[in-house]
Design a protein around this motif. Structure first.
Motif, PDB file in Angstrom:
ATOM      1  N   THR A 296      14.250 -24.631  17.857  1.00  0.00           N
ATOM      2  CA  THR A 296      13.300 -23.554  18.144  1.00  0.00           C
ATOM      3  C   THR A 296      12.855 -23.587  19.602  1.00  0.00           C
ATOM      4  O   THR A 296      12.818 -22.563  20.282  1.00  0.00           O
ATOM      5  CB  THR A 296      12.061 -23.695  17.238  1.00  0.00           C
TER       6      THR A 296
ATOM      7  N   VAL B  40      15.399 -10.668  17.558  1.00  0.00           N
ATOM      8  CA  VAL B  40      14.186 -11.235  16.978  1.00  0.00           C
ATOM      9  C   VAL B  40      13.810 -10.489  15.702  1.00  0.00           C
ATOM     10  O   VAL B  40      13.530 -11.102  14.668  1.00  0.00           O
ATOM     11  CB  VAL B  40      13.027 -11.187  18.005  1.00  0.00           C
ATOM     12  N   VAL B  41      13.835  -9.183  15.774  1.00  0.00           N
ATOM     13  CA  VAL B  41      13.482  -8.384  14.600  1.00  0.00           C
ATOM     14  C   VAL B  41      14.453  -8.682  13.457  1.00  0.00           C
ATOM     15  O   VAL B  41      14.049  -8.873  12.302  1.00  0.00           O
ATOM     16  CB  VAL B  41      13.482  -6.880  14.950  1.00  0.00           C
TER      17      VAL B  41
ATOM     18  N   LEU C 161      13.727 -12.067  11.942  1.00  0.00           N
ATOM     19  CA  LEU C 161      12.493 -12.082  11.154  1.00  0.00           C
ATOM     20  C   LEU C 161      12.704 -11.425   9.797  1.00  0.00           C
ATOM     21  O   LEU C 161      12.046 -11.768   8.823  1.00  0.00           O
ATOM     22  CB  LEU C 161      11.377 -11.355  11.909  1.00  0.00           C
TER      23      LEU C 161
ATOM     24  N   ARG D 146      13.870 -18.191  11.420  1.00  0.00           N
ATOM     25  CA  ARG D 146      12.641 -17.421  11.444  1.00  0.00           C
ATOM     26  C   ARG D 146      11.675 -17.937  12.519  1.00  0.00           C
ATOM     27  O   ARG D 146      11.020 -17.158  13.222  1.00  0.00           O
ATOM     28  CB  ARG D 146      11.977 -17.519  10.066  1.00  0.00           C
TER      29      ARG D 146
ATOM     30  N   ALA E 142      12.677 -16.859  15.958  1.00  0.00           N
ATOM     31  CA  ALA E 142      12.293 -15.464  16.206  1.00  0.00           C
ATOM     32  C   ALA E 142      10.799 -15.355  16.511  1.00  0.00           C
ATOM     33  O   ALA E 142      10.390 -14.694  17.463  1.00  0.00           O
ATOM     34  CB  ALA E 142      12.657 -14.605  15.000  1.00  0.00           C
ATOM     35  N   LEU E 143       9.988 -16.055  15.704  1.00  0.00           N
ATOM     36  CA  LEU E 143       8.538 -16.009  15.912  1.00  0.00           C
ATOM     37  C   LEU E 143       8.153 -16.534  17.289  1.00  0.00           C
ATOM     38  O   LEU E 143       7.342 -15.939  17.994  1.00  0.00           O
ATOM     39  CB  LEU E 143       7.840 -16.860  14.847  1.00  0.00           C
TER      40      LEU E 143
ATOM     41  N   ARG F 180       9.225 -14.221  20.135  1.00  0.00           N
ATOM     42  CA  ARG F 180       8.356 -13.056  20.235  1.00  0.00           C
ATOM     43  C   ARG F 180       7.007 -13.438  20.844  1.00  0.00           C
ATOM     44  O   ARG F 180       6.479 -12.769  21.719  1.00  0.00           O
ATOM     45  CB  ARG F 180       8.151 -12.447  18.848  1.00  0.00           C
TER      46      ARG F 180
ATOM     47  N   GLN G   5       3.144 -23.138  12.218  1.00  0.00           N
ATOM     48  CA  GLN G   5       4.327 -22.847  11.413  1.00  0.00           C
ATOM     49  C   GLN G   5       4.865 -24.085  10.706  1.00  0.00           C
ATOM     50  O   GLN G   5       5.851 -24.011   9.982  1.00  0.00           O
ATOM     51  CB  GLN G   5       5.418 -22.233  12.290  1.00  0.00           C
TER      52      GLN G   5
END
Lengths: 308, 341
Positions: A111, A138-139, A142, A185, A188-189, A192, A240
């Motif tokens: 990550t 990213v979208v 997610l 995930r 991506a988080l 963003r 997270q």
């Protein structure tokens, strides 16, 4: 000196929190409908067998007494009688812990290595094609659930291509797919989040000051902006961790990864309440420890906290 | 023009605008002025009059887009900064051309020790090692009269007061001994007593290093104290320019006169008898960029406005070096301002 007292204060604060959480877990397991002893011995057992199990689990005693002996047991490392292991499950849980930790740490590492730079690049090239491309990724990431991603990885990389082992633990290559499935995930988080924070930081006055000194774009980003942008990003990664624990349970099952999450699902299937409860307690302890580390990182990154 | 009198900075016809959804808006309109070595020029005006945009245009620190320089030249160090590329500019900024900003609380990086922040331009422009630059940074902190400079260099900005931070900004801006320092409202965010200290430090260092200073302010008290010459801006235009003595003796533009009248004074008429006096103000506000009238932009707020003002008045020289852009400049301060000028 203030750093030491800061750490000491937070370590001390863990004690009452841990006490409260363990109490709540105990009460939840007491509130579960159905008789634990009946569930554990199975449908064909005689009443004598059920009664023997009740005595073994201590269910024949008043609830307050059960609670006190449960708490004393936890402090001494005695997590009760697990039907799976015919005794205290703690050593077995701890034996599974390294596999889960390895999975989580590699997911966090991935990550940081992918999510943070992706966010920085997108922010620096704000509103240009590379920003739109990364935001699209990213979208997509997610939107994808980790169990689906895990199954697709197995289908393509292991079954069709045969590049990677599909399950179990057979050396470092086995870590690749579970890590991807678990980290997707989070990557991506974090990407963003980093992008948003970087955009905000890049607009701040100190960036203009840095430009007024004659510093150039890359130096400004690396030396000035990144560190300030990392403060909220570390928070997000820390928060997270709970997701990673939950996610690792699913991912471990898909890849037959010999970790605590896999053990947890087995324990639920076997109606082994003692084991489930023990694993939850271990997870809680781990989560609190992680939070402590995250707070330590804040201190490292944000000088304003050191004197607070 | 010989070397001795050649200006450090010569701005000619500078016009800066912003491309917005409502079209192109001009924030600085045909601005010209020049600055001699060691001179202090004050640029005065209310918020929104274009003085900060002018400063950021010279530094080339405006974001393009939306901002862009539409015309004019900025002669500095043998170059036209209006045409210079980013590499040239970053080589000049912090070295020959520096700027300090209004907000000392946010202009410093909160997560970097102030010593290193001062050392950065020295490492960038003078090629100093980190150690040498940090040592020089401590000397600079000493020069701006921060006590225990060596220890303070290790502090983060949040450990310092606003006045100290602004002194850190000055130390940073002057570390490479620039030829020109632009100070954008350097004391506005500070307490009055601290303001005086900071101005004094600025003036002492300017004298020592021989830098020219552009001081952007709306505070006429500060202007009277430190400026040699004054440019008054209104709605993007230079409306008056004069040396500080003749400007205060006889303003030639009704806007300048209005600014002077709205400075509170202890010995105002009526005060002696213990009565309260309403401070004269300039009615209205600076018109928004997209709502500026044709002709003289000050018309809506001007006590002297007449039909003629629908045409933009040119800058005219009333006495040597004293320029004003007003059709009625001879009447300024005569009727409406009686008892004040």
């Amino acid at each position: 000196m203030p750093v030491i007292s800061f750490v000491a204060l937070r370590v001390l604060r863990i004690v009452p929190i841990a006490f409260g959480v363990v109490t709540i877990i105990f009460l939840i397991f007491k509130a579960v409908p159905g008789d634990q002893a009946t569930l554990m011995v199975g449908a064909t057992a005689t009443q004598a067998e059920i009664d023997a199990m009740r005595v073994r689990l201590g269910l024949d005693r008043p609830i307050l007494e059960q609670y006190v002996s449960h708490m004393f047991g936890l402090v001494q490392g005695d997590f009760g009688w697990s039907s799976t292991f015919r005794g205290n499950p703690l050593p077995y849980i701890l034996a599974r812990l390294p596999a889960t930790l390895a999975l989580m740490l590699s997911a966090i590492a991935l990550t940081i290595v992918i999510g943070v730079p992706a966010g920085v690049v997108a922010a620096v090239h704000h509103d240009r094609w590379i920003d739109h491309l990364l935001t699209g990724f990213v979208v997509a990431l997610l939107a994808v659930p980790n169990f689906w991603l895990g199954l697709m990885l197995v289908a393509v990389l292991a079954v069709q291509m045969g590049w990677l082992p599909s399950h179990g633990f057979e050396g470092p290559a086995s870590l690749i797919m579970p890590t991807l499935a678990l980290a997707a995930r989070l990557i991506a988080l974090v990407a963003r989040m980093t992008r948003g924070v970087m955009l905000e930081e890049l607009r701040k006055d100190y960036v203009r000051t840095a430009r007024a000194k004659g510093l150039e774009g890359r130096t400004i980003v690396v030396r000035h902006v990144l560190r300030n942008a990392m403060i909220p990003t570390v928070t997000v990664i820390g928060l997270q961790m709970g997701y990673l624990l939950g996610g690792s349970t699913v991912v471990e099952r898909i890849f037959a990864w010999p970790g605590v999450g896999d053990l947890l699902l087995n324990a639920i299937g076997m109606r082994d309440y003692t084991l489930v409860q023990g694993i939850v307690v271990v997870y809680v302890a781990g989560f609190m420890l992680i939070n402590l580390v995250v707070e330590g990182l804040y201190l490292l990154i944000n000088p304003r906290l050191r004197h607070a | 023009m010989n070397v001795a009198t050649e200006p450090v900075l010569a701005v000619q016809g500078l016009t800066t605008g912003f491309d917005t959804a409502r079209g192109r808006l001009v924030a600085v309109n045909d601005l010209s002025f020049s600055l001699a070595r060691g001179e202090t020029l004050a640029i005065v005006g209310e918020s929104g009059c274009g003085k900060s945009v002018a400063a950021l245009s010279i530094m080339r620190l405006l974001e393009t887009p939306p901002a862009l320089i539409l015309g004019g030249t900025i002669r500095f160090a043998g170059r036209d900064l209006a045409q210079a590329d980013e590499a040239t500019m970053s080589g000049l900024r912090g070295a020959k051309l520096s700027m300090i900003f209004q907000e000392p609380m946010t202009a410093l990086n909160p997560s970097m020790k102030v010593g290193l922040q001062i050392a950065e331009p020295l490492m960038r422009h003078r090629g100093l090692t980190r150690e040498a630059a940090l040592a020089r940074a401590v000397e600079m902190l000493d020069l701006v009269r921060i006590p225990e400079a060596a220890r303070r260099a290790e502090d983060y900005p949040h450990r310092m007061s606003g006045g100290m931070r602004q002194r850190v900004m000055i130390a940073m801006a002057l570390a490479c001994e620039p030829d020109l320092l632009i100070a954008d409202e350097p004391t506005t965010a500070l307490d009055v007593t601290i303001q005086a200290q900071v101005l004094e430090i600025l003036r002492a260092l300017q004298a020592r290093m021989g830098a020219a200073v552009i001081l952007i302010t709306h505070d006429l008290g500060v202007v009277a104290e430190v400026a040699d010459r004054v440019v008054v801006m209104y709605a993007g235009h230079k409306v008056e320019e004069a040396d500080v003595a003749s400007l205060f003796a006889r303003p030639r533009h009704p806007y300048t006169h209005g600014l002077m009248r709205s400075v509170p004074r202890v010995n105002a008429p009526g005060r002696a008898s213990g009565g309260r006096v309403r401070l004269p103000e300039i009615a209205g506000i600076v018109p928004a960029l997209d709502q500026r009238p044709p002709g003289c932009p000050f018309v809506p707020r001007c006590p002297l406005a007449s039909a003629r003002c629908a045409e933009m008045p040119p800058l005219a020289e009333h006495s040597p070096g004293h320029w004003a852009a007003c059709w009625h400049s001879d009447a300024v301060g005569q009727a409406a301002g009686a008892g004040h000028a």
